[in-house]
Design a protein around this motif. Structure first.
Motif, mmCIF file in Angstrom:
data_model
loop_
_atom_site.group_PDB
_atom_site.id
_atom_site.type_symbol
_atom_site.label_atom_id
_atom_site.label_comp_id
_atom_site.label_asym_id
_atom_site.label_seq_id
_atom_site.Cartn_x
_atom_site.Cartn_y
_atom_site.Cartn_z
ATOM 1 N N ASP A 136 44.018 46.614 47.699
ATOM 2 C CA ASP A 136 44.029 45.373 46.900
ATOM 3 C C ASP A 136 42.692 44.650 46.977
ATOM 4 O OD1 ASP A 136 46.648 45.688 46.365
ATOM 5 O OD2 ASP A 136 47.364 43.944 47.491
ATOM 6 N N MET A 137 42.036 44.784 48.121
ATOM 7 C CA MET A 137 40.775 44.079 48.316
ATOM 8 C C MET A 137 39.661 44.969 47.771
ATOM 9 S SD MET A 137 42.015 41.399 49.559
ATOM 10 C CE MET A 137 40.979 40.283 50.473
ATOM 11 N N PHE A 206 37.422 35.215 57.877
ATOM 12 C CA PHE A 206 38.756 35.779 57.641
ATOM 13 C C PHE A 206 38.720 37.302 57.637
ATOM 14 C CE2 PHE A 206 39.085 37.441 53.277
ATOM 15 C CZ PHE A 206 37.926 36.952 52.690
ATOM 16 N N ILE A 207 39.868 37.895 57.928
ATOM 17 C CA ILE A 207 40.013 39.354 57.983
ATOM 18 C C ILE A 207 40.183 39.841 56.540
ATOM 19 C CG2 ILE A 207 41.518 41.214 58.813
ATOM 20 C CD1 ILE A 207 42.226 39.401 61.215
ATOM 21 N N ASN A 208 39.229 40.691 56.082
ATOM 22 C CA ASN A 208 39.183 40.972 54.641
ATOM 23 C C ASN A 208 39.827 42.290 54.190
ATOM 24 O OD1 ASN A 208 37.345 42.975 55.195
ATOM 25 N ND2 ASN A 208 35.604 42.003 54.191
ATOM 26 N N GLY A 209 40.518 42.992 55.101
ATOM 27 C CA GLY A 209 41.258 44.186 54.650
ATOM 28 C C GLY A 209 40.608 45.520 54.938
ATOM 29 N N ARG A 210 39.640 45.532 55.853
ATOM 30 C CA ARG A 210 38.998 46.789 56.264
ATOM 31 C C ARG A 210 39.010 46.832 57.791
ATOM 32 N NH1 ARG A 210 39.620 47.191 51.587
ATOM 33 N NH2 ARG A 210 38.113 47.771 49.964
ATOM 34 N N TYR A 211 39.443 47.963 58.348
ATOM 35 C CA TYR A 211 39.576 48.088 59.799
ATOM 36 C C TYR A 211 39.125 49.487 60.228
ATOM 37 C CZ TYR A 211 43.245 44.673 58.537
ATOM 38 O OH TYR A 211 43.958 43.627 57.996
ATOM 39 N N GLN A 255 30.609 40.905 47.789
ATOM 40 C CA GLN A 255 31.700 40.159 47.145
ATOM 41 C C GLN A 255 33.028 40.885 47.338
ATOM 42 O OE1 GLN A 255 29.635 39.983 43.216
ATOM 43 N NE2 GLN A 255 30.872 38.140 42.983
ATOM 44 N N THR A 256 34.098 40.132 47.583
ATOM 45 C CA THR A 256 35.444 40.712 47.701
ATOM 46 C C THR A 256 36.352 40.051 46.674
ATOM 47 O OG1 THR A 256 35.178 41.107 50.055
ATOM 48 C CG2 THR A 256 37.419 41.023 49.255
ATOM 49 N N PHE A 257 37.149 40.856 46.001
ATOM 50 C CA PHE A 257 38.109 40.328 45.019
ATOM 51 C C PHE A 257 39.507 40.722 45.473
ATOM 52 C CE2 PHE A 257 34.143 41.442 42.956
ATOM 53 C CZ PHE A 257 33.789 40.222 42.387
ATOM 54 N N ASP A 258 40.377 39.747 45.589
ATOM 55 C CA ASP A 258 41.764 40.038 45.974
ATOM 56 C C ASP A 258 42.536 40.443 44.721
ATOM 57 O OD1 ASP A 258 44.329 40.210 46.802
ATOM 58 O OD2 ASP A 258 44.500 38.131 47.502
ATOM 59 N N CYS A 259 42.564 41.738 44.455
ATOM 60 C CA CYS A 259 43.213 42.234 43.238
ATOM 61 C C CYS A 259 44.731 42.293 43.371
ATOM 62 C CB CYS A 259 42.635 43.592 42.848
ATOM 63 S SG CYS A 259 40.944 43.422 42.248
ATOM 64 N N GLY A 260 45.262 41.799 44.475
ATOM 65 C CA GLY A 260 46.718 41.652 44.617
ATOM 66 C C GLY A 260 47.174 40.338 43.989
ATOM 67 N N SER A 261 46.201 39.487 43.597
ATOM 68 C CA SER A 261 46.537 38.222 42.921
ATOM 69 C C SER A 261 45.961 38.279 41.509
ATOM 70 C CB SER A 261 45.929 37.036 43.678
ATOM 71 O OG SER A 261 44.547 36.934 43.399
ATOM 72 N N LYS A 262 46.613 37.592 40.584
ATOM 73 C CA LYS A 262 46.174 37.662 39.182
ATOM 74 C C LYS A 262 44.751 37.138 39.014
ATOM 75 C CE LYS A 262 50.785 37.203 37.351
ATOM 76 N NZ LYS A 262 51.775 36.306 36.762
ATOM 77 N N ALA A 263 44.454 35.991 39.635
ATOM 78 C CA ALA A 263 43.128 35.393 39.450
ATOM 79 C C ALA A 263 42.051 36.329 40.010
ATOM 80 C CB ALA A 263 43.064 34.029 40.130
ATOM 81 N N GLY A 264 42.299 36.912 41.187
ATOM 82 C CA GLY A 264 41.317 37.815 41.802
ATOM 83 C C GLY A 264 41.108 39.062 40.964
ATOM 84 N N ALA A 271 33.548 40.403 36.890
ATOM 85 C CA ALA A 271 32.347 40.697 37.693
ATOM 86 C C ALA A 271 31.840 42.116 37.434
ATOM 87 C CB ALA A 271 32.650 40.509 39.179
ATOM 88 N N PHE A 272 32.745 43.105 37.397
ATOM 89 C CA PHE A 272 32.299 44.475 37.161
ATOM 90 C C PHE A 272 31.843 44.664 35.712
ATOM 91 C CE2 PHE A 272 34.368 45.203 41.219
ATOM 92 C CZ PHE A 272 33.526 46.135 41.814
ATOM 93 N N ALA A 273 32.465 43.941 34.780
ATOM 94 C CA ALA A 273 32.044 44.047 33.376
ATOM 95 C C ALA A 273 30.636 43.471 33.201
ATOM 96 C CB ALA A 273 33.036 43.324 32.474
ATOM 97 N N LEU A 274 30.354 42.373 33.912
ATOM 98 C CA LEU A 274 29.027 41.748 33.797
ATOM 99 C C LEU A 274 27.940 42.614 34.436
ATOM 100 C CD1 LEU A 274 29.888 37.978 34.427
ATOM 101 C CD2 LEU A 274 29.200 39.035 32.260
#
Ligand code: UTP
Length: 290
Positions: A136-137, A206-211, A255-264, A271-274
């Motif tokens: 998701d991240m 914050f813990i961003n989803g990589r371990y 940059q990190t995008f939380d793609c588990g949420s609609k806004a992210g 961001a990737f389109a730009l």
């Protein structure tokens, strides 16, 4: 420290229900929703590949079979493209094709929590350290978050958690770490808190989803009781492991995008389109006129 065991396998937990994206996720796994022209899961796999990972372990669930298809050879499609001499399209497929035997799939039979999903990968991972990426991240960075963590791991060994700075007033939404002494390119982690009450966070990292985790986490997860949300929580197991082994923090600056949420998810697409030379100008104009 040169004697650390190398990290060759990565685990991708993809068994969640994705309720925040219903009805889209009724039949399409949220990990297959696309950011620009790639499914969300592909970004995490690309990041792992770049960091030197050689085997990709997916913990899937019911209705997630299409993820397996995505990483399989699309024989009929390739054959048709070959006959039509669609060389560019063929090159795209070949570029993303994992080698035979490089992927493993196991099922989490019920979504009992992230900790339980990780535990489901125990036999495939075996007795070696492994990377864990929450797909998701989605990360946007030249080097790749996991590559930076691998550098730190080669200096310290142990367990590594990627962290990222967030505004102090936002810390209550995240898992937050407590920062100890410097270690290698990172620092020792002396504590972790899940969603600290406002004003009580031990840091703004914050813990961003990589371990990167040592295999002893599996023994702990085996007996882990359900925690917050009545789910088997990875953080609870990591807190137990932290009593026995060292944890180190890496600060990710991309940059990190939380793609588990609609806004992210929308933000990631923009961001990737730009960043895509072919459509960037058009998207910029579109955004300016909205
Ligand atoms: P989330 O907390 O985002 O949950 O999971 P979710 O079910 O996927 O999505 P929502 O909240 O219902 O919209 C974080 C990560 O852990 C995996 C998910 O697939 C995602 O990668 N996960 C979560 C599992 O694999 N199994 C679980 O039981 C729970």
């Amino acid at each position: 420290m040169n004697s650390v065991k190398p990290v060759k396998k990565a685990v991708f937990p993809v068994a969640g229900l994705g309720t925040r994206f219903l009805p889209a996720t009724k039949s399409v796994p949220k990990e297959m929703l696309t950011v620009l022209d790639k499914p969300v899961i592909q970004y995490a796999v690309d990041e792992a590949k770049k960091a030197g990972i050689e085997h990709f372990v997916f913990v899937t669930g019911r209705n997630k079979g299409v993820i397996e298809d995505h990483f399989d050879l699309a024989y009929e499609l390739q054959d048709t493209l070959q006959k039509r001499e669609k060389k560019e399209a063929l090159a795209v497929l070949e570029h993303y094709q994992p080698a035979a035997g490089q992927t493993s799939f196991t099922r989490q039979q019920a979504p009992l929590g992230l900790g339980h999903a990780v535990w489901c990968a125990r036999d495939i991972v075996g007795n070696e350290p492994f990377a864990l990426l929450l797909p998701d991240m989605v990360m946007k960075d030249e080097k790749g978050c996991l590559s930076g963590m691998m550098d730190l791991y080669s200096q310290t060994g142990g367990n590594i958690i990627a962290t990222e700075e967030v505004a102090w007033e936002e810390t209550h939404k995240y898992g937050v770490i407590e920062k100890g002494s410097p270690a290698g390119d990172g620092f020792e982690i002396t504590g972790m808190v899940e969603k600290p009450a406002p004003g009580t966070a031990p840091s703004n990292l914050f813990i961003n989803g990589r371990y990167i985790l040592q295999p002893e986490i599996f023994d702990i997860l085996e007996d882990q009781k359900p925690g917050a949300g009545n789910e088997i929580q990875l953080t609870d197991a990591m807190l137990t492991l932290a009593n026995q082994q060292s944890f180190y923090g890496h600060v990710f600056t991309g940059q990190t995008f939380d793609c588990g949420s609609k806004a992210g998810f929308i933000e990631a697409n923009i961001a990737f389109a730009l960043d895509d030379a072919e459509i960037a100008e058009q998207i910029r104009e579109m955004l300016n006129t909205m």
